[in-house]
Write a protein that holds these residues in place. Sequence first.
Motif, PDB file in Angstrom:
ATOM      1  N   MET A  41      19.740  79.037 -56.335  1.00 31.03           N
ATOM      2  CA  MET A  41      20.204  77.980 -57.464  1.00 31.03           C
ATOM      3  C   MET A  41      19.882  78.079 -58.547  1.00 31.03           C
ATOM      4  O   MET A  41      20.322  77.849 -59.515  1.00 31.03           O
ATOM      5  CB  MET A  41      19.740  76.960 -56.186  1.00 31.03           C
ATOM      6  CG  MET A  41      20.386  75.318 -57.572  1.00 31.03           C
ATOM      7  SD  MET A  41      22.094  75.426 -57.414  1.00 31.03           S
ATOM      8  CE  MET A  41      22.610  73.887 -55.844  1.00 31.03           C
ATOM      9  N   ALA A  42      18.186  78.951 -59.043  1.00 34.32           N
ATOM     10  CA  ALA A  42      18.048  78.400 -60.107  1.00 34.32           C
ATOM     11  C   ALA A  42      18.919  79.695 -61.132  1.00 34.32           C
ATOM     12  O   ALA A  42      18.630  80.422 -61.930  1.00 34.32           O
ATOM     13  CB  ALA A  42      16.784  79.227 -59.789  1.00 34.32           C
ATOM     14  N   ILE A  96      25.843  75.261 -65.380  1.00 36.67           N
ATOM     15  CA  ILE A  96      26.020  76.230 -64.507  1.00 36.67           C
ATOM     16  C   ILE A  96      26.652  77.299 -65.315  1.00 36.67           C
ATOM     17  O   ILE A  96      28.359  76.244 -65.549  1.00 36.67           O
ATOM     18  CB  ILE A  96      26.901  76.688 -62.729  1.00 36.67           C
ATOM     19  CG1 ILE A  96      25.646  75.939 -61.527  1.00 36.67           C
ATOM     20  CG2 ILE A  96      27.440  77.818 -61.796  1.00 36.67           C
ATOM     21  CD1 ILE A  96      26.228  75.767 -60.077  1.00 36.67           C
ATOM     22  N   GLY A  97      26.952  78.518 -65.896  1.00 34.05           N
ATOM     23  CA  GLY A  97      28.291  78.799 -66.867  1.00 34.05           C
ATOM     24  C   GLY A  97      28.885  79.860 -66.411  1.00 34.05           C
ATOM     25  O   GLY A  97      27.964  80.297 -65.170  1.00 34.05           O
ATOM     26  N   LYS A 119      17.041  72.823 -62.344  1.00 34.39           N
ATOM     27  CA  LYS A 119      17.368  72.482 -63.340  1.00 34.39           C
ATOM     28  C   LYS A 119      15.704  72.041 -64.350  1.00 34.39           C
ATOM     29  O   LYS A 119      14.998  72.279 -65.621  1.00 34.39           O
ATOM     30  CB  LYS A 119      16.940  70.419 -63.160  1.00 34.39           C
ATOM     31  CG  LYS A 119      18.494  70.459 -62.421  1.00 34.39           C
ATOM     32  CD  LYS A 119      18.450  68.487 -62.265  1.00 34.39           C
ATOM     33  CE  LYS A 119      20.627  68.656 -62.339  1.00 34.39           C
ATOM     34  NZ  LYS A 119      20.186  66.818 -61.386  1.00 34.39           N
ATOM     35  N   THR A 120      14.054  72.362 -63.392  1.00 33.28           N
ATOM     36  CA  THR A 120      13.169  72.301 -64.527  1.00 33.28           C
ATOM     37  C   THR A 120      12.708  73.520 -64.216  1.00 33.28           C
ATOM     38  O   THR A 120      11.809  73.846 -64.657  1.00 33.28           O
ATOM     39  CB  THR A 120      11.997  71.561 -63.319  1.00 33.28           C
ATOM     40  OG1 THR A 120      11.920  71.617 -61.863  1.00 33.28           O
ATOM     41  CG2 THR A 120      12.641  69.332 -63.047  1.00 33.28           C
ATOM     42  N   SER A 121      13.145  74.885 -64.103  1.00 30.37           N
ATOM     43  CA  SER A 121      12.485  75.585 -64.340  1.00 30.37           C
ATOM     44  C   SER A 121      12.552  76.023 -65.626  1.00 30.37           C
ATOM     45  O   SER A 121      13.935  75.774 -65.749  1.00 30.37           O
ATOM     46  CB  SER A 121      13.242  77.043 -63.176  1.00 30.37           C
ATOM     47  OG  SER A 121      13.129  76.976 -61.969  1.00 30.37           O
ATOM     48  N   PRO A 122      12.510  77.617 -65.992  1.00 30.49           N
ATOM     49  CA  PRO A 122      12.085  77.551 -67.855  1.00 30.49           C
ATOM     50  C   PRO A 122      13.292  79.193 -67.998  1.00 30.49           C
ATOM     51  O   PRO A 122      13.510  79.483 -66.467  1.00 30.49           O
ATOM     52  CB  PRO A 122      11.026  78.856 -67.901  1.00 30.49           C
ATOM     53  CG  PRO A 122      10.615  79.055 -66.457  1.00 30.49           C
ATOM     54  CD  PRO A 122      10.619  77.436 -65.687  1.00 30.49           C
ATOM     55  N   GLU A 123      14.058  78.693 -68.846  1.00 28.15           N
ATOM     56  CA  GLU A 123      15.290  79.382 -69.180  1.00 28.15           C
ATOM     57  C   GLU A 123      13.685  81.657 -69.847  1.00 28.15           C
ATOM     58  O   GLU A 123      13.177  80.657 -69.412  1.00 28.15           O
ATOM     59  CB  GLU A 123      15.542  79.022 -70.142  1.00 28.15           C
ATOM     60  CG  GLU A 123      16.966  78.467 -69.950  1.00 28.15           C
ATOM     61  CD  GLU A 123      17.545  78.074 -70.943  1.00 28.15           C
ATOM     62  OE1 GLU A 123      17.696  78.747 -71.801  1.00 28.15           O
ATOM     63  OE2 GLU A 123      18.640  77.031 -71.057  1.00 28.15           O
ATOM     64  N   PRO A 124      14.931  82.180 -69.561  1.00 27.96           N
ATOM     65  CA  PRO A 124      14.477  83.242 -69.246  1.00 27.96           C
ATOM     66  C   PRO A 124      13.769  83.468 -71.068  1.00 27.96           C
ATOM     67  O   PRO A 124      14.414  82.580 -71.922  1.00 27.96           O
ATOM     68  CB  PRO A 124      15.351  84.821 -69.161  1.00 27.96           C
ATOM     69  CG  PRO A 124      16.684  83.334 -68.032  1.00 27.96           C
ATOM     70  CD  PRO A 124      16.286  82.599 -68.376  1.00 27.96           C
ATOM     71  N   ASP A 125      12.242  84.503 -70.956  1.00 31.11           N
ATOM     72  CA  ASP A 125      12.524  84.892 -72.271  1.00 31.11           C
ATOM     73  C   ASP A 125      12.871  85.408 -72.723  1.00 31.11           C
ATOM     74  O   ASP A 125      13.689  86.441 -71.755  1.00 31.11           O
ATOM     75  CB  ASP A 125      10.861  85.484 -71.959  1.00 31.11           C
ATOM     76  CG  ASP A 125      10.057  85.154 -73.944  1.00 31.11           C
ATOM     77  OD1 ASP A 125       9.760  84.793 -74.226  1.00 31.11           O
ATOM     78  OD2 ASP A 125      10.178  86.822 -74.463  1.00 31.11           O
TER      79      ASP A 125
END
Length: 307
Positions: free
Chosen positions: A68-69, A20-21, A289-295
């Motif tokens: 959380m995502a 988390i940033g 943790k397993t979800s993709p980062e935004p395009d």
Amino acid sequence: MLLIRRFEEKAGQLYGMGLIGGFCHLYIGQEAVVVGLQMAQKDGDKVITSYRDHGQMLAAGMDPRGVMAELTGRATGLSHGKGGSMHMFSREKNFYGGHGIVGAQVALGIGLAFANKYRGTDEVSITYFGEGASNQGQVFESFNLAALHKLPCVFVIENNRYGMGTSVERASASKALWKNGEPWGIPGKQVDGMDVEAVNAAAKEAIAHCRAGNGPYLLEMSTYRYRGHSMSDPAKYRQRSEVDEIRQKHDPIDHVRNLLKAAGVDDADFKEMETKVKEIVADATEFAKTSPEPDPSELFTDVLVGE
């Protein structure tokens, strides 16, 4: 309340791991406030708050996975990974956001209340802000407008004693914040924000006042945050013994556990609750943790361009 506590503890761990940033403001210690208020609300009531918003989102029924995502900046987050900790939103749940500008959400909160009145509904706006924001000029301007137009807005001051790193005793000439609406005729009440039953009773009274068309109401919730202002705050401005005393003698979850024990709930039931909550948090963490980062194309969506 237990879900909020365990979720926030996990968020703190993920922040320490670098997952988390940015900023991350935890709600640990203040769980009774939002839960007591949420139990007094009905479908359609609006909620808006500051950047310490994870607890409000979970209490409003938002999916822990989505929360959380969003904290971890993933595409499956409630704001598609672009809002992070401080800027989540759910029209479906009538949650109108965490807001990063101190006190700004108060003016927006009375806007939500104005919309309720304009549409002729009996819905109420619950507008949260901290004691550190309570002396902002825009807060008093909002009090004036809300009282002038008899807007159905419950102002909730979450007085956790420290605005960022400064004690309210040093920062506010007004020591009874629940009286801050008196110049505009706004009734107020100070409430033990560590007691969910006391919060719920006061919330029912305040919401009924607003729903009946009597204008705004101000609640000062005397509560306490166990962690620093944000995850980057070492909280050296207070003694460790102060935090320990609150945890040992006034913890809001321990208070409810004692009430339930007195009502006949046994240890097996408590263990089952704890297990269920831990499973929800673990599932939300794994999902994030397993979800993709935004395009990268998301950089160009949800952008308002004015001429």
